[in-house]
Structure formats: structure tokens, C-alpha cells
Design a protein around this motif. Structure first.
Motif, short mmCIF file in Angstrom:
data_model
loop_
_atom_site.label_atom_id
_atom_site.label_comp_id
_atom_site.label_asym_id
_atom_site.label_seq_id
_atom_site.Cartn_x
_atom_site.Cartn_y
_atom_site.Cartn_z
N UNK A 50 0.82 -1.22 0.00
CA UNK A 50 0.00 0.00 0.00
C UNK A 50 0.85 1.26 0.00
N UNK A 51 1.90 1.30 0.84
CA UNK A 51 2.69 2.51 0.98
C UNK A 51 3.30 2.98 -0.34
N UNK A 52 3.97 2.11 -1.12
CA UNK A 52 4.52 2.58 -2.40
C UNK A 52 3.44 3.06 -3.37
N UNK A 53 2.26 2.44 -3.35
CA UNK A 53 1.18 2.90 -4.22
C UNK A 53 0.80 4.34 -3.89
N UNK A 54 0.70 4.64 -2.60
CA UNK A 54 0.31 5.99 -2.21
C UNK A 54 1.42 7.00 -2.46
N UNK A 55 2.67 6.59 -2.28
CA UNK A 55 3.78 7.48 -2.62
C UNK A 55 3.75 7.80 -4.11
N UNK A 56 3.53 6.79 -4.94
CA UNK A 56 3.46 7.00 -6.40
C UNK A 56 2.29 7.89 -6.78
N UNK A 57 1.24 7.88 -5.96
CA UNK A 57 0.08 8.72 -6.23
C UNK A 57 0.26 10.14 -5.73
N UNK A 58 1.38 10.43 -5.07
CA UNK A 58 1.69 11.80 -4.69
C UNK A 58 1.53 12.14 -3.23
N UNK A 59 1.44 11.14 -2.36
CA UNK A 59 1.26 11.39 -0.93
C UNK A 59 2.55 11.17 -0.14
N UNK A 60 2.66 11.85 0.98
CA UNK A 60 3.66 11.52 1.99
C UNK A 60 3.04 10.44 2.87
N UNK A 61 3.75 9.34 3.07
CA UNK A 61 3.20 8.18 3.78
C UNK A 61 4.06 7.90 5.01
N UNK A 62 3.41 7.93 6.17
CA UNK A 62 4.09 7.72 7.45
C UNK A 62 3.51 6.46 8.09
N UNK A 63 4.39 5.55 8.49
CA UNK A 63 3.95 4.25 9.02
C UNK A 63 4.68 3.97 10.33
N UNK A 64 4.03 4.15 11.48
CA UNK A 64 4.69 3.91 12.77
C UNK A 64 4.45 2.50 13.31
N UNK A 65 5.38 2.05 14.14
CA UNK A 65 5.14 0.86 14.97
C UNK A 65 4.34 1.30 16.20
N UNK A 66 3.28 0.58 16.51
CA UNK A 66 2.51 0.88 17.71
C UNK A 66 3.30 0.53 18.97
N UNK A 67 2.81 1.03 20.10
CA UNK A 67 3.45 0.71 21.39
C UNK A 67 3.55 -0.80 21.56
#
Length: 312
Positions: A50-67
Motif C-alpha cells: 500500500x505505501x509505495x502505491x500511495x507514494x506514487x500517487x503523490x502522498x507523503x506516507x508515514x507508518x509507525x510501529x505501535x506501542x
């Protein structure tokens, strides 16, 4: 996607509230932000496609590890290792603040979807939209002892297992193998590999993993008190606050624990624009099983990026 082609190579770290949060920040830092939030027992690799798809679509994508997951750590040994919903929502809000994200879209499932729903309900001015798998995920803890259909209760075996000392010891000793049992029940049509499971299971080596997970399930069943610092937030969540931000909710038609619905049971809990979609052949781990459908939902709920892109 293989580990060699994973977009998640070197995590960054930032202090945010009680945590030092490990996260990945992909795409143009000046683009419209999206925060993708994983569930249990999973990790950031839920969004490996999902993340690369959204980057290619022009978004900044932030993905954190939960606690309790991956390299995310508590900053103080004295902080309660709670996994309650108010803590997850507070973590997410402080993370948004720490990165100075301007009205991001929040998207998630399971624990991550719950954190996103908490922020959307309590601090709607801070975000621009929401994508949530399985609808409105804020827990009704006061009703936690009401039984559900026996076949659905069977799928939640780990809720009750984790309520026991035996279950706590079992989780500590069998982190990967318990995850595998849950994955197979959650997603009966998903043919995941040992390599995929092993990659994710590394996130369970976190020293706080067992305490956070055990508390999460005991608290939601009313079997453990929450941390006092979150009492006021839990009181607000107990009122089932409505979500007013633009929202797309998703159900997978092959979800082994949460049968797909038409979304009507949660309609009264969304006071803003909301669309519900069913995703064929997807299970509970929907972003990994149907990445195109998940990425499209994010793009559809987001404001179009400035360059005119927006279709993954």
C-alpha cells in the motif's frame, strides 16, 4: 512482496509523549500526509504494498510501529504498559504533533484502526479523513460481558486465553506461533508465506510486547483497570462519540472473525460523510490482502495532492 523489496528499510525514531516511536516516512515531505496504522498481531509490513502505491500517487506516507511493537520504546521505565484504546489514540495524537503533520488522513485496521477512530472522534480538527476496516472501532467496554454468537466467540479464543496467567505465559513463549493461528483464522483465503510471518514476528521481540498485548485484551473485557492518566479519555470514549470527518469504512468478505456487513449497524456513529465498501476475498488483514482496494480508499477520502495525482 519479499523482504528484499520492502519499502521499510531503516526506521526513524521520534519522541512523542510516553514513547520513542519508530516509524517510516516515505515520499515527498511537503506532500499531503497519510498515516497508516497496523493491528495486532501484525506490524508495519501490513503496508508493504500500500505505501509505495500511495507514494506514487503523490502522498507523503508515514507508518509507525505501535506501542509494544518493533523498535518503538517507552521513554520511562515507570510508565504503565497499558494497551487500552485511550492510550493508542493518545499515542497517535502525540505522534502527529511530534511530526507536525498538517491534517493527515488516518488509515488502519484492528488496533491501528481503533487508534485512528479515537483521534477522529475526539480530535476531528486535527485530521482530514479516515479509512477504517470493520467500521467504528471504539470499544464499548461497559457492554464487554454481553455474549455474541458462539461461532464468533470461538474466533476470539485468544481474548479469553490472554485473560489467564497461562495465556500470558503462552504469549511470552509462543509469540510467532500464536500469531500464525490468529492469522489463519482472521484470513482464511490469504496464502501467506513463512517468510512473511517470520518478518512480522520480529516486531514481537519488543520488551513491552507481552505486557501491552495482555493489558489490551484484559482491559477491553473489563478485567483490568486502565491507567489513571487515561481515565478522562476513556470516559469520553464510553459515550460513543460520533465521527464527523470524511470516512470510508471497509469490510472484507473473507474475514474469518468479523463477517462483512452493509455498514448500517454503525451508520449512527458517523455524523459526517461516510461510505462503506465490501472488498471481495479479503480477510481481516485487509491492507495486505487487498492493497489496491485499501490504497484506493485512502486516495478517495483524501484531498487530491497538489500535482493532480491521487489514483494509486
Amino acid at each position: 512482496m519479499t523482504s528484499a523489496s520492502s519499502p521499510f528499510l531503516t526506521a526513524q525514531q521520534i519522541d512523542a509523549g510516553d514513547l520513542s516511536v519508530a516509524y517510516f516516512d516515505l515520499g515527498d515531505p511537503s506532500a499531503d500526509p497519510v498515516v497508516l496504522l497496523h493491528g495486532y498481531p501484525y506490524d508495519v509490513h501490513s503496508y508493504a504494498e500500500v505505501a509505495p502505491m500511495l507514494v506514487d500517487a503523490g502522498y507523503r506516507v508515514v507508518v509507525p510501529y505501535l506501542r509494544g511493537h518493533g523498535p518503538t520504546r517507552f521513554r520511562d521505565d515507570r510508565t504503565a504498559r497499558t494497551g487500552q484504546q485511550a492510550a493508542l489514540g493518545s499515542d497517535l495524537l502525540t505522534f502527529i504533533d511530534a511530526l507536525d503533520l498538517d491534517e493527515p488522513v488516518l488509515a488502519g485496521y484492528d488496533w491501528g484502526g481503533r487508534a485512528a477512530c479515537v483521534v477522529a472522534a475526539l480530535w476531528p480538527e486535527r485530521i482530514s479523513g479516515l479509512v477504517s476496516v470493520n467500521g467504528y472501532l471504539i470499544q464499548n467496554i461497559a457492554d464487554s460481558q454481553s455474549p455474541i454468537r458462539p461461532d464468533l466467540e470461538a474466533g476470539f479464543w485468544y481474548f479469553w486465553y490472554f485473560a489467564t496467567d497461562r495465556g500470558r505465559r503462552g504469549l511470552d513463549a509462543n509469540r510467532r506461533d500464536i500469531a500464525e493461528v490468529i492469522w489463519r483464522r482472521n484470513s482464511p483465503e490469504w496464502a501467506f508465506s513463512d517468510a512473511q510471518l517470520n518478518r512480522v514476528a520480529r516486531a514481537f521481540d519488543n520488551p513491552d510486547y507481552v505486557e501491552v498485548v495482555i493489558h489490551s485484551y484484559r482491559h477491553r473485557l473489563g478485567l483490568a483497570p486502565g491507567a489513571e492518566i487515561y481515565d478522562e479519555l476513556e470516559e469520553r470514549l464510553a459515550l460513543a462519540p460520533t465521527i464527523s470527518v470524511p470516512t470510508i469504512t471497509l469490510d472484507g468478505t473473507a474475514d474469518g472473525n468479523f463477517p462483512a456487513t452493509d455498514g448500517s449497524q454503525h451508520a449512527h456513529l458517523f455524523s459526517g460523510p461516510r461510505e462503506h465498501r465490501q472488498v471481495r476475498h479479503a480477510g481481516h488483514h485487509l491492507p495486505a490482502e487487498a492493497p489496491h482496494a485499501f490504497a484506493q480508499a485512502v486516495a478517495d477520502v483524501a484531498e487530491p495532492p497538489g500535482d493532480g495525482a491521487g489514483t494509486p
